[in-house]
Design a protein around this motif. Structure first.
Motif, PDB file in Angstrom:
ATOM      1  N   THR A 119       0.841  -1.189   0.000  1.00  0.00           N
ATOM      2  CA  THR A 119       0.000   0.000   0.000  1.00  0.00           C
ATOM      3  C   THR A 119       0.882   1.247   0.000  1.00  0.00           C
ATOM      4  N   LEU A 120       0.267   2.385  -0.219  1.00  0.00           N
ATOM      5  CA  LEU A 120       1.006   3.640  -0.180  1.00  0.00           C
ATOM      6  C   LEU A 120       1.677   3.819   1.179  1.00  0.00           C
ATOM      7  N   ARG A 121       0.950   3.523   2.255  1.00  0.00           N
ATOM      8  CA  ARG A 121       1.515   3.665   3.608  1.00  0.00           C
ATOM      9  C   ARG A 121       2.733   2.758   3.807  1.00  0.00           C
ATOM     10  N   ILE A 122       2.622   1.504   3.388  1.00  0.00           N
ATOM     11  CA  ILE A 122       3.744   0.575   3.545  1.00  0.00           C
ATOM     12  C   ILE A 122       4.913   1.023   2.676  1.00  0.00           C
ATOM     13  N   GLY A 123       4.633   1.403   1.436  1.00  0.00           N
ATOM     14  CA  GLY A 123       5.690   1.861   0.536  1.00  0.00           C
ATOM     15  C   GLY A 123       6.401   3.086   1.070  1.00  0.00           C
ATOM     16  N   LEU A 124       5.634   4.030   1.622  1.00  0.00           N
ATOM     17  CA  LEU A 124       6.246   5.231   2.201  1.00  0.00           C
ATOM     18  C   LEU A 124       7.102   4.882   3.414  1.00  0.00           C
ATOM     19  N   GLY A 125       6.601   3.996   4.251  1.00  0.00           N
ATOM     20  CA  GLY A 125       7.376   3.595   5.431  1.00  0.00           C
ATOM     21  C   GLY A 125       8.690   2.941   5.052  1.00  0.00           C
ATOM     22  N   ILE A 126       8.636   2.047   4.078  1.00  0.00           N
ATOM     23  CA  ILE A 126       9.861   1.400   3.597  1.00  0.00           C
ATOM     24  C   ILE A 126      10.769   2.435   2.942  1.00  0.00           C
ATOM     25  N   LEU A 131       9.521  16.583   2.199  1.00  0.00           N
ATOM     26  CA  LEU A 131       8.974  15.255   1.908  1.00  0.00           C
ATOM     27  C   LEU A 131       8.648  14.487   3.183  1.00  0.00           C
ATOM     28  N   ASN A 132       9.474  14.630   4.198  1.00  0.00           N
ATOM     29  CA  ASN A 132       9.200  13.945   5.469  1.00  0.00           C
ATOM     30  C   ASN A 132       7.925  14.458   6.125  1.00  0.00           C
ATOM     31  N   ARG A 133       7.722  15.774   6.078  1.00  0.00           N
ATOM     32  CA  ARG A 133       6.485  16.329   6.649  1.00  0.00           C
ATOM     33  C   ARG A 133       5.266  15.798   5.903  1.00  0.00           C
ATOM     34  N   ARG A 134       5.367  15.726   4.585  1.00  0.00           N
ATOM     35  CA  ARG A 134       4.246  15.213   3.789  1.00  0.00           C
ATOM     36  C   ARG A 134       4.008  13.732   4.096  1.00  0.00           C
ATOM     37  N   SER A 135       5.072  12.937   4.129  1.00  0.00           N
ATOM     38  CA  SER A 135       4.887  11.508   4.391  1.00  0.00           C
ATOM     39  C   SER A 135       4.372  11.275   5.811  1.00  0.00           C
ATOM     40  N   ASP A 136       4.748  12.129   6.766  1.00  0.00           N
ATOM     41  CA  ASP A 136       4.171  12.036   8.114  1.00  0.00           C
ATOM     42  C   ASP A 136       2.655  12.170   8.053  1.00  0.00           C
ATOM     43  N   ARG A 137       2.194  13.117   7.257  1.00  0.00           N
ATOM     44  CA  ARG A 137       0.747  13.352   7.123  1.00  0.00           C
ATOM     45  C   ARG A 137       0.070  12.158   6.457  1.00  0.00           C
ATOM     46  N   VAL A 138       0.691  11.610   5.428  1.00  0.00           N
ATOM     47  CA  VAL A 138       0.122  10.454   4.740  1.00  0.00           C
ATOM     48  C   VAL A 138       0.073   9.259   5.689  1.00  0.00           C
ATOM     49  N   LEU A 139       1.139   9.054   6.455  1.00  0.00           N
ATOM     50  CA  LEU A 139       1.199   7.910   7.370  1.00  0.00           C
ATOM     51  C   LEU A 139       0.182   8.007   8.500  1.00  0.00           C
ATOM     52  N   THR A 140      -0.288   9.215   8.808  1.00  0.00           N
ATOM     53  CA  THR A 140      -1.342   9.353   9.819  1.00  0.00           C
ATOM     54  C   THR A 140      -2.727   9.207   9.201  1.00  0.00           C
ATOM     55  N   GLY A 141      -2.768   8.961   7.873  1.00  0.00           N
ATOM     56  CA  GLY A 141      -4.049   8.730   7.217  1.00  0.00           C
ATOM     57  C   GLY A 141      -4.630   9.940   6.523  1.00  0.00           C
ATOM     58  N   GLU A 142      -3.945  11.060   6.587  1.00  0.00           N
ATOM     59  CA  GLU A 142      -4.440  12.274   5.949  1.00  0.00           C
ATOM     60  C   GLU A 142      -4.312  12.157   4.426  1.00  0.00           C
ATOM     61  N   ASP A 143      -5.309  12.645   3.715  1.00  0.00           N
ATOM     62  CA  ASP A 143      -5.274  12.635   2.249  1.00  0.00           C
ATOM     63  C   ASP A 143      -4.624  13.937   1.791  1.00  0.00           C
ATOM     64  N   VAL A 144      -3.410  13.831   1.258  1.00  0.00           N
ATOM     65  CA  VAL A 144      -2.676  15.029   0.835  1.00  0.00           C
ATOM     66  C   VAL A 144      -2.320  14.916  -0.648  1.00  0.00           C
ATOM     67  N   PRO A 145      -2.272  16.053  -1.334  1.00  0.00           N
ATOM     68  CA  PRO A 145      -1.923  16.018  -2.760  1.00  0.00           C
ATOM     69  C   PRO A 145      -0.451  15.681  -2.957  1.00  0.00           C
ATOM     70  N   ARG A 146      -0.111  15.285  -4.191  1.00  0.00           N
ATOM     71  CA  ARG A 146       1.297  15.034  -4.524  1.00  0.00           C
ATOM     72  C   ARG A 146       2.104  16.292  -4.291  1.00  0.00           C
ATOM     73  N   SER A 147       3.339  16.092  -3.979  1.00  0.00           N
ATOM     74  CA  SER A 147       4.218  17.212  -3.652  1.00  0.00           C
ATOM     75  C   SER A 147       5.160  17.514  -4.812  1.00  0.00           C
ATOM     76  N   ARG A 148       5.333  18.804  -5.099  1.00  0.00           N
ATOM     77  CA  ARG A 148       6.321  19.201  -6.104  1.00  0.00           C
ATOM     78  C   ARG A 148       7.739  18.956  -5.583  1.00  0.00           C
ATOM     79  N   ALA A 149       7.888  18.877  -4.272  1.00  0.00           N
ATOM     80  CA  ALA A 149       9.197  18.592  -3.687  1.00  0.00           C
ATOM     81  C   ALA A 149       9.705  17.237  -4.165  1.00  0.00           C
ATOM     82  N   HIS A 150       8.790  16.314  -4.394  1.00  0.00           N
ATOM     83  CA  HIS A 150       9.180  15.000  -4.890  1.00  0.00           C
ATOM     84  C   HIS A 150       9.815  15.130  -6.275  1.00  0.00           C
TER      85      HIS A 150
END
Length: 142
Positions: free
Chosen positions: A38-45, A99-118
């Motif tokens: 999942t997105l959460r697992i992929g982000l965590g890894i 990117l870490n701040r964004r992934s923190d939000r995603v990992l808490t379940g928040e729906d956030v748009p893609r980041s230009r930082a990526h």
């Protein structure tokens, strides 16, 4: 000019290049294609893998700086070395925190748009993937 230092710079550049290719251009995109990732697992890894990669890159950049400085290497080696270390610093100090701040939000379940930082991170990785082999070849030519 000291050719053993040029050899160290070349070896460092090629090892670093291999790591960037393996992680950024092979592992990172493929992990999201694996079944049940999942997105959460992929982000965590991804966070763990890129943290380890960035630590290894920091060590390699320090070795590279020492080799270039101690060896009195010429401009065709110095310029790509400075650029690649600069790109790493941009990634570590400016892009990764965003990117870490964004992934923190995603990992808490928040729906956030893609980041230009990526996209900036990918551009930096792409530039490193071009500069590192050029640096290695230039160092071998010393």
């Amino acid at each position: 000019m000291n050719t053993p230092w040029a050899a160290v710079a070349a070896a460092t550049a090629f090892v670093w290049f291999g790591m960037v290719l393996a992680i950024s251009f092979i592992e990172a995109p493929l992990k999201f294609r694996a079944p049940d990732v999942t997105l959460r697992i992929g982000l965590g890894i991804g966070r763990l893998v890129f943290r380890a990669l960035n630590r290894a890159e920091a060590v390699l950049s320090a070795v590279l700086v020492v080799a270039v400085a101690a060896g009195g290497l010429p401009a065709p080696v110095v310029v790509p070395a400075v650029l690649v270390v600069g790109l790493l610093l941009v990634q570590l100090l400016a892009v990764r925190p965003v990117l870490n701040r964004r992934s923190d939000r995603v990992l808490t379940g928040e729906d956030v748009p893609r980041s230009r930082a990526h996209l900036v991170y990918i551009a930096c990785e792409s530039a490193k993937a071009l500069l590192l082999p050029a640096l290695g070849v230039a160092a071998l030519s010393v």
